[in-house]
Design a protein around this motif. Structure first.
Motif, PDB file in Angstrom:
ATOM      1  N   SER A   1     106.813  54.180  43.262  1.00 12.27           N
ATOM      2  CA  SER A   1     106.531  54.935  42.055  1.00 12.27           C
ATOM      3  C   SER A   1     105.318  54.325  41.366  1.00 12.27           C
ATOM      4  CB  SER A   1     107.738  54.911  41.115  1.00 12.27           C
ATOM      5  OG  SER A   1     108.855  55.533  41.725  1.00 12.27           O
ATOM      6  N   PRO A   2     104.526  55.129  40.630  1.00 14.28           N
ATOM      7  CA  PRO A   2     103.259  54.623  40.100  1.00 14.28           C
ATOM      8  C   PRO A   2     103.399  53.504  39.088  1.00 14.28           C
ATOM      9  CG  PRO A   2     103.721  56.848  39.297  1.00 14.28           C
ATOM     10  CD  PRO A   2     104.697  56.571  40.380  1.00 14.28           C
ATOM     11  N   GLY A   3     104.532  53.416  38.393  1.00 14.49           N
ATOM     12  CA  GLY A   3     104.668  52.386  37.382  1.00 14.49           C
ATOM     13  C   GLY A   3     104.875  50.984  37.933  1.00 14.49           C
ATOM     14  N   TRP A   4     105.227  50.865  39.213  1.00 16.74           N
ATOM     15  CA  TRP A   4     105.488  49.546  39.803  1.00 16.74           C
ATOM     16  C   TRP A   4     104.169  48.814  40.047  1.00 16.74           C
ATOM     17  CZ3 TRP A   4     110.192  48.069  42.984  1.00 16.74           C
ATOM     18  CH2 TRP A   4     111.336  48.741  42.515  1.00 16.74           C
ATOM     19  N   ARG A   5     104.027  47.630  39.474  1.00 16.08           N
ATOM     20  CA  ARG A   5     102.806  46.850  39.647  1.00 16.08           C
ATOM     21  C   ARG A   5     102.714  46.294  41.061  1.00 16.08           C
ATOM     22  NH1 ARG A   5     101.548  43.345  34.393  1.00 16.08           N
ATOM     23  NH2 ARG A   5     100.954  41.887  36.037  1.00 16.08           N
ATOM     24  N   PRO A   6     101.497  46.080  41.545  1.00 11.95           N
ATOM     25  CA  PRO A   6     101.344  45.546  42.905  1.00 11.95           C
ATOM     26  C   PRO A   6     102.004  44.193  43.109  1.00 11.95           C
ATOM     27  CG  PRO A   6      99.276  46.478  42.112  1.00 11.95           C
ATOM     28  CD  PRO A   6     100.208  46.474  40.945  1.00 11.95           C
ATOM     29  N   ASP A   7     102.173  43.420  42.034  1.00  9.15           N
ATOM     30  CA  ASP A   7     102.791  42.110  42.186  1.00  9.15           C
ATOM     31  C   ASP A   7     104.304  42.133  42.006  1.00  9.15           C
ATOM     32  OD1 ASP A   7     102.890  42.575  39.475  1.00  9.15           O
ATOM     33  OD2 ASP A   7     101.845  40.738  38.877  1.00  9.15           O
ATOM     34  N   ALA A   8     104.911  43.324  41.899  1.00  6.94           N
ATOM     35  CA  ALA A   8     106.370  43.417  41.839  1.00  6.94           C
ATOM     36  C   ALA A   8     106.951  42.764  43.091  1.00  6.94           C
ATOM     37  CB  ALA A   8     106.804  44.876  41.751  1.00  6.94           C
ATOM     38  N   PRO A   9     108.052  42.029  42.961  1.00  8.83           N
ATOM     39  CA  PRO A   9     108.581  41.266  44.112  1.00  8.83           C
ATOM     40  C   PRO A   9     108.796  42.103  45.369  1.00  8.83           C
ATOM     41  CG  PRO A   9     109.655  40.557  42.097  1.00  8.83           C
ATOM     42  CD  PRO A   9     108.797  41.731  41.721  1.00  8.83           C
ATOM     43  N   LEU A  10     109.355  43.305  45.247  1.00  8.16           N
ATOM     44  CA  LEU A  10     109.598  44.123  46.434  1.00  8.16           C
ATOM     45  C   LEU A  10     108.283  44.498  47.115  1.00  8.16           C
ATOM     46  CD1 LEU A  10     112.144  46.980  46.883  1.00  8.16           C
ATOM     47  CD2 LEU A  10     109.757  47.361  47.512  1.00  8.16           C
ATOM     48  N   LEU A  11     107.285  44.872  46.309  1.00  2.00           N
ATOM     49  CA  LEU A  11     105.998  45.270  46.898  1.00  2.00           C
ATOM     50  C   LEU A  11     105.278  44.063  47.492  1.00  2.00           C
ATOM     51  CD1 LEU A  11     104.761  47.854  44.243  1.00  2.00           C
ATOM     52  CD2 LEU A  11     106.214  48.207  46.238  1.00  2.00           C
ATOM     53  N   ALA A  12     105.387  42.916  46.824  1.00  3.11           N
ATOM     54  CA  ALA A  12     104.783  41.704  47.367  1.00  3.11           C
ATOM     55  C   ALA A  12     105.433  41.330  48.701  1.00  3.11           C
ATOM     56  CB  ALA A  12     104.913  40.566  46.362  1.00  3.11           C
ATOM     57  N   ALA A  13     106.757  41.506  48.771  1.00  6.12           N
ATOM     58  CA  ALA A  13     107.458  41.210  50.019  1.00  6.12           C
ATOM     59  C   ALA A  13     107.029  42.158  51.131  1.00  6.12           C
ATOM     60  CB  ALA A  13     108.965  41.296  49.800  1.00  6.12           C
ATOM     61  N   ALA A  14     106.852  43.434  50.787  1.00  2.00           N
ATOM     62  CA  ALA A  14     106.405  44.403  51.792  1.00  2.00           C
ATOM     63  C   ALA A  14     105.010  44.056  52.299  1.00  2.00           C
ATOM     64  CB  ALA A  14     106.437  45.811  51.203  1.00  2.00           C
ATOM     65  N   ALA A  15     104.114  43.706  51.367  1.00  2.00           N
ATOM     66  CA  ALA A  15     102.753  43.352  51.771  1.00  2.00           C
ATOM     67  C   ALA A  15     102.756  42.121  52.671  1.00  2.00           C
ATOM     68  CB  ALA A  15     101.899  43.119  50.535  1.00  2.00           C
ATOM     69  N   ALA A  16     103.579  41.153  52.313  1.00  2.00           N
ATOM     70  CA  ALA A  16     103.640  39.932  53.122  1.00  2.00           C
ATOM     71  C   ALA A  16     104.195  40.201  54.519  1.00  2.00           C
ATOM     72  CB  ALA A  16     104.501  38.886  52.408  1.00  2.00           C
ATOM     73  N   ALA A  17     105.077  41.193  54.616  1.00  2.00           N
ATOM     74  CA  ALA A  17     105.682  41.524  55.911  1.00  2.00           C
ATOM     75  C   ALA A  17     104.852  42.514  56.709  1.00  2.00           C
ATOM     76  CB  ALA A  17     107.092  42.088  55.680  1.00  2.00           C
ATOM     77  N   GLY A  18     103.724  42.949  56.162  1.00  2.00           N
ATOM     78  CA  GLY A  18     102.876  43.911  56.856  1.00  2.00           C
ATOM     79  C   GLY A  18     103.394  45.330  56.817  1.00  2.00           C
TER      80      GLY A  18
END
Length: 477
Positions: A87-104
């Motif tokens: 959702s657009p309100g979630w910041r890129p540094d939100a833990p779930l999104l950071a975890a997704a980015a780290a996992a590729g």
């Protein structure tokens, strides 16, 4: 113009049927994305940190469609997620999104998902972004397209979730896009697009002004018609730097040059889409057709007209569309005239750029301001409007920062500080403003700050102002 003719662009990355998708956020766009993905056969888990009665009601509806809903935990990435739709309100540094980015794991937004899931021959997009004016322009544009006989819909950051609208048989979509939505987009290719204006906003989300501008820049894609604000340096620069666009069309409040839309005396005119722009201009509308009338709203009308004309809308439909447009509330909304003083509600003016545009529309103003400034500086705003101010009434948490700027740049302007935050505070604010105003003045609610310190949202703040003015009007009879 034929929708199929303008929509022949390749697209890629459509999520495969059966893929495990995590949808982050149980808001309107998140629920829409979950419904569409589940209907395709994807395995969907939607997560949200909240766990209240409203969320449980939404969860029950989605679970009936086969969606897994996880409430009370918005931080943990589902173990098998192959795609995250945020959702657009979630910041890129939100833990779930950071975890997704780290996992590729790829992260996209609902808008990007909608673009990838468009069916063959889907409606082209006319896209709008900018710091201010997006909703007004997207609605004006939809009216112009409808007046031209197109089956059109305003979507994106307004109205119907775009992931649901793309599968319906429209001729064209007018799409409002926030910087958040553009940040999570990578393959959008609108037929025409505009950046209305750019001023500091949402820097806490993006992290820097450069990142905020970079998100806006993503709307100008190869092959699109880039409609830019020739009176805004950043909008102009973004269009100039955009590679591979098919045309660059400016709009201005000045007399237009060839390749621009602008204003000549009392008329909105087009010198971009005529047969001979060097020597011909097409009359689009009169200034009186723009409602509510203010310089920044004339710019909004010209931006909408630029997108409409890029899509082949004739001049008469531009005029008809403007006349049919019904302004949304809380945007330079005239409330009442009381004892020769005009009261105007612009509660939507939640940052300096918007408030500056609102203040510039009136010659003598009693300014009602305050709220949450979100770290934004107000010195330039106060300096620019000082000569228009009859007085100021300040409320909300960050009112002291506006008071300090007024003391620096408008020391002769009388200022009333209202520290109250109870339900009757707005009545006292309006009463103080009435006491400062003289016949011919405008009492203007242009808060320059967000509303959450005192109100649920900016409409609630605007409604409180309207109610207070109506009570003042009754008492004055």
């Amino acid at each position: 113009m034929d929708a199929e003719e303008v929509n022949e662009r390749p697209w890629e990355g459509r999520p495969s049927d059966g893929r495990s998708v995590c949808v982050a956020g149980l808001g309107v766009s998140g629920r829409a994305a979950a419904r569409v993905l589940a209907a395709r056969g994807d395995r969907v888990t939607i997560v949200d940190a909240r766990d209240g009665e409203e969320q449980r009601g939404h969860a029950a509806e989605l679970e009936a469609l086969g969606v897994t809903v996880r409430l009370g935990d918005g931080e943990s990435l589902p173990a098998d997620a192959g795609l995250v739709v945020t959702s657009p309100g979630w910041r890129p540094d939100a833990p779930l999104l950071a975890a997704a980015a780290a996992a590729g794991v790829e992260i996209i937004g609902e808008v990007e998902l909608a673009w990838r899931l468009r069916p063959e021959g889907a409606a082209p997009w006319l896209a709008i972004t900018g710091t201010d004016g997006k909703t007004t322009v997207v609605r004006m544009l939809a009216c112009m397209l409808t007046a031209a006989g197109h089956k059109a819909l305003a979507v994106g950051n307004v109205g119907t979730p775009i992931v649901e609208a793309v599968s319906r048989p429209y001729d064209v979509l007018a799409v409002e896009l926030s910087s958040y939505q553009l940040h999570w987009s990578s393959s959008l290719a609108p037929y025409a697009a505009t950046v209305l204006n750019v001023a500091p906003d949402h820097l806490d989300w993006h992290g820097s002004m450069d990142a905020y501008v970079g998100a806006k820049a993503k709307i100008f894609t190869p092959g699109c018609v880039a409609v830019y604000n020739a009176d805004d340096d950043t909008s102009s620069a973004l269009a100039e730097r955009a590679g591979g666009v098919s045309r660059r069309i400016g709009f201005t409040l000045r007399v237009p040059r060839a390749g621009e839309l602008g204003v000549v005396e009392e008329l909105l005119v087009d010198r971009a889409f005529t047969d001979d722009p060097a020597s011909q201009a097409a009359e689009l509308a009169a200034l009186g057709d723009v409602r509510p009338f203010a310089p920044h709203n004339v710019a909004n009308a010209l931006a909408a007209a630029g997108l409409a004309r890029a899509f082949g809308v004739p001049p008469e439909a531009v005029r008809e569309g403007l006349r049919a447009f019904v302004p949304d509330p809380h945007r330079i909304q005239h409330v009442a005239d009381v004892a020769g003083v005009s009261y105007v509600n612009d509660s939507k003016a939640t940052q300096p750029h918007a408030a500056a545009a609102s203040l510039a529309a009136y010659d003598s103003v009693v300014w009602i301001a305050g709220g949450l400034l979100k770290g934004l500086d107000v010195d330039d705003l106060v300096r620019s409007c000082a000569g228009r101010l009859r007085g100021a009434v300040l409320m909300g948490r960050d009112r002291h920062r506006i008071a300090e700027a007024l003391a620096r740049h408008a020391p002769d302007v009388p200022v009333v500080d209202v520290p109250d935050t109870d339900t009757g505070a707005m009545d006292r604010v309006v009463a103080h403003a009435s006491g400062l105003a003289r016949p011919g003045d405008t009492v203007l609610l242009a808060p320059v700050g967000a509303s959450f310190d005192m109100f649920a949202n900016y409409p609630a703040r605007g409604d409180a102002f309207i109610a207070a003015v109506e009570r003042l009007s009754r008492d004055a009879r």
